[in-house]
Design a protein around this motif. Structure first.
Motif: not given
Length: 294
Positions: A26-32, A109-110, A114-119
């Motif tokens: 599992t990876k956890l990231s704060f998305v500012p 944008d954050s 992180l390599g992710r889109s809303p989709a």
């Protein structure tokens, strides 16, 4: 990363950048998304000048409490969950916000960094229904007339959703109407994503919710707005002006301080300046928040 005392103090006075932890699979990231600059004595309104003289390291040069705004991205096995969606592309200050200025807009944008889109987000889980946690869940995405996360389920604790009149009384009626078609209510102990369970934690709001993430032999307690600043770890009796139930909130903070001091336990507080991931340590007779550097 440099961890001198002066560097750590600096992190208490600035909003968080992207911060990540990898625990097993599992990876956890704060998305500012943004920042709030609050007047400390108004926001934590049981404090006085003497309290802040003794804890000056938590205030910026203008005497403001620096409060990060954003979300928590949980990734596992190619899947993605987002906890809270920030404030959205807005700015709010006095007189509408007597406590200080809030601004957001960076979350999408954050996510991209992180390599992710809303989709990619299969579900959005909310700690509670306040504007700085639901912003991108209702605000139209850039270039669209629909919110960014309309492909995701919106997970809200049942007591928070059934008592949403409290949020409506704060002027959030239109926001909640935009969210309602996607809302699915969740209950205490429900697993909403691999290793992520609901923990009801009322006080800041009527149905305020924490999420317990089990990964890599450890647990992470995402405690929402139980704490707005790491100084409250040392002073759980310091009340927040906008808490729905002050006594309940204070009792919750005391419980969480004890829980966060348990072995193999990490806390996540999305408002805690640039120390959003941390552990509770004993400093003499007083608990303190120590960042988990990433």
């Amino acid at each position: 990363m440099t961890n001198t005392a002066s560097h750590l103090d600096e992190r208490l006075r600035r909003p968080s950048e992207i911060r990540s932890l990898t625990l097993g699979e599992t990876k956890l990231s704060f998305v500012p998304d943004g920042v709030a600059m609050f007047k400390a004595r108004l926001w934590l309104d049981t404090t006085d000048d003497g309290d802040w003289a003794e804890n000056a390291e938590y205030l910026d040069e203008d005497g403001h409490l620096v409060v990060s705004i954003g979300g928590l991205l949980v990734e596992r096995d190619g899947r993605a969950l987002l906890i809270d969606t920030g404030f959205g592309p807005l700015e709010l200050g006095p007189p509408q916000s007597p406590f200080g200025t809030l601004r957001g807009g960076a979350l999408l944008d954050s996510l991209a960094v992180l390599g992710r889109s809303p989709a990619d987000i299969e579900a959005v889980a909310f700690t509670h229904l306040h504007p700085d946690h639901v912003g991108w869940a209702w605000h139209p995405a850039p270039g669209s007339d629909r919110p960014a996360f309309t492909g995701a389920d919106y997970l809200v604790a049942e007591p928070e959703w059934t008592q949403r009149h409290h949020a409506e009384e704060m002027g959030m009626g239109d926001m909640l109407k935009a969210m309602e078609p996607l809302v699915r209510t969740v209950r205490e102990g429900e697993e909403i994503f691999p290793g992520v369970q609901v923990r009801l934690a009322a006080g800041h709001s009527a149905g305020h919710t924490a999420y317990v993430i089990s990964a890599g032999g450890r647990r992470v307690i995402a405690f929402g707005d139980a704490f707005h600043s790491p100084v409250q770890i040392s002073h759980p009796e310091w009340e927040v002006a906008v808490d729905h139930d002050r006594a309940q909130s204070t009792a919750l903070r005391r419980t969480l301080v004890a829980d966060l001091a348990e072995p193999d336990t990490i806390g996540y507080g999305g408002h805690l300046a640039d120390v959003v991931f941390g552990r509770v340590h004993s400093d003499g007779d007083q608990p303190v928040w120590r960042s988990v550097d990433v």
